[in-house]
Design an enzyme around this catalytic site. Structure first.
Site: not given
Length: 471
Positions: A150, A355
């Site tokens: 992440d 992202d």
């Protein structure tokens, strides 16, 4: 951890490029079956050698989709979400949360869509929207653990013993047992490391009778990880370790994490793996997300030697005030089918976050409308179908070939990247774009648009790089 000559034999999907068929006039003709995942992990692009030069201090690790056949074998029967809509809703909620937090950092008011959703005022995103996993070794002797990757998180954590079934979610591997590692050590509560954790909203008081540093990561979907902030030896690859790696040894977990062992935080704050290894790898890392779930990509720490960056295009890196976690760039234009769209640069003034955990790209209103209109015109030969999750979806049933326009993003400084066709443009036969809100706000480049690109984040030099056809 030092400069090592590492020679890895990896799938060619890690490092070799094969061009798609088609023409040079802005459109590509694809066989429909070419962008459908296979049932087995594919090495169809052959094998090649990835040479990691000693002076570059770079290490590369396989990166795979959590639900694909390339995931570790013990996870092959992990249940996938009941529908893609479920996954997409998690991703959309993550996007709303990131934009809401970012808007606060930019001193902007929430958009009407944001105002309709209640989020806790904590850092973090939706764990269950994360899609890619990596295997790393924890402790001495090293124990392999499978972690969700992440870029929107900083604190890395794994589930640790002791933890009963009511406090930790079930996972495929045994819980990490710190008592069996000769290099494990909890971080003391009254230390600079623990105080810095508190400054970034991750500290959770003192544990272990008041002597150990407690941590808490609260995610926007209500899940959390809590436990003891600790030091451990992290093994990245055979012979390549990170000493005294700070991570969360979790004893209290809540939320659906699909039986994986923990999370690897690659954000820009001091707690992330990237920041902790900056003395060796220069605060740089890159990854390549594969075109299909049945293929593999890679995660690499360190930047390539300057002599090996000719295939990259670079643009300046931005950060949000008060939020070091997110990596941002400034987009200046978009082209579809080889033709630049009439989008004023002011439409992108809020910036674009890159992202790994958001699925589709969120574009500001003006840019989104222009892209959606151009793509619909280019795909007008195919019937559209309604969708609860996407604005534009198609029914390609019965078509052996599909003609898809090329889409290119241009960034500050002139860097231009072509998205993969069709896997960087279409997801589940839908256009991988949504509207993020007014032009004054920011957007997010999602992981579908990033497929097959090596995305290089080099915080030390303040740049983001893109290399086409990297996996």
């Amino acid at each position: 951890m030092g400069s090592l000559l590492l020679l890895f034999v990896v799938l060619c999907s890690y490092c070799c490029y094969i061009a798609h068929g088609g023409n040079e006039h802005g459109f590509v003709v694809e066989q429909r079956r070419s962008y459908e995942p296979e049932a087995v992990c594919s090495a169809s692009r052959g094998t090649c050698l990835l040479n990691l030069e000693p002076s570059s201090a770079t290490v590369s690790m396989p990166l795979v989709h959590r639900y694909g056949p390339c995931a570790p074998s013990q996870y092959s029967n992990v249940s996938t979400p009941s529908s893609f809509s479920e996954t997409f809703r998690h991703s959309r909620a993550r996007t709303n949360y990131i934009i809401r937090q970012a808007s606060k950092g930019m001193g902007m008011a929430s958009t009407p869509d944001d105002a309709a959703v209640t989020f806790p005022t904590r850092l973090g995103g939706f764990v269950d929207s994360l899609e890619y996993v990596i295997t790393l070794g924890f402790g001495t002797p090293s124990v392999p653990l499978v972690l969700l990757m992440d870029t929107g998180s900083d604190v890395s954590w794994v589930q640790c013993t002791p933890c009963n079934s009511t406090r930790c979610y079930p996972q495929k591997d045994p819980l990490f047992d710190p008592s069996k590692s000769s290099t494990y050590a909890p971080i003391a509560c009254h230390t600079d490391t623990c105080r810095k954790l508190a400054g970034n909203h991750y500290q959770n008081g003192c544990a272990g009778g008041g002597s150990q540093c407690g941590y808490s990561v609260e995610y926007a979907d209500g899940s959390h990880s809590r436990g003891v902030y600790s030091n451990e030896t992290l093994t990245l690859a055979p012979g390549v370790t990170v000493k005294d790696f700070h991570f969360g040894c979790g004893h209290d977990q809540r939320g659906p994490n699909d039986k994986y062992d923990g999370l690897l935080g690659l954000g820009g704050a001091p707690e992330s793996l990237v920041a902790q290894t900056s003395s060796v790898y220069g605060g740089a890392f890159s990854y390549c997300l594969p075109a299909l779930n049945s293929e593999a990509g890679f995660l690499a720490l360190g930047a390539p030697l300057s002599a090996n960056t000719s295939a990259f295009v670079f643009t300046p890196m931005r950060h949000l005030p008060g939020y070091a976690t997110f990596y941002m760039v400034t987009m200046t234009g978009i082209s579809v089918g080889g033709k630049p769209l009439d989008i004023p640069q002011s439409a992108f003034r809020g910036g674009m976050i890159i992202d790994s955990g958001t699925i589709v790209t969120e574009l500001p209103e003006t840019a989104y409308n222009a892209v959606e209109t151009a793509l619909r015109m280019a795909l007008a030969a195919y019937p559209m179908v309604p969708s609860e999750d996407f604005d534009t979806c198609y029914n390609f049933t019965g078509y052996s070939n599909v003609t898809v326009p090329r889409v290119a993003f241009t960034f500050r400084g002139g860097a231009t990247i072509d998205l993969d066709v069709p896997n960087g443009i279409l997801v589940k036969d839908c256009l991988a774009f949504r509207e993020s809100g007014p032009d004054v706000g920011l957007g997010i480049i999602g992981n579908v648009n990033q497929r097959t690109l090596e995305v290089l984040y080099d915080a030390g030099r303040g740049i983001v790089g893109f290399r086409a056809g990297a996996c």
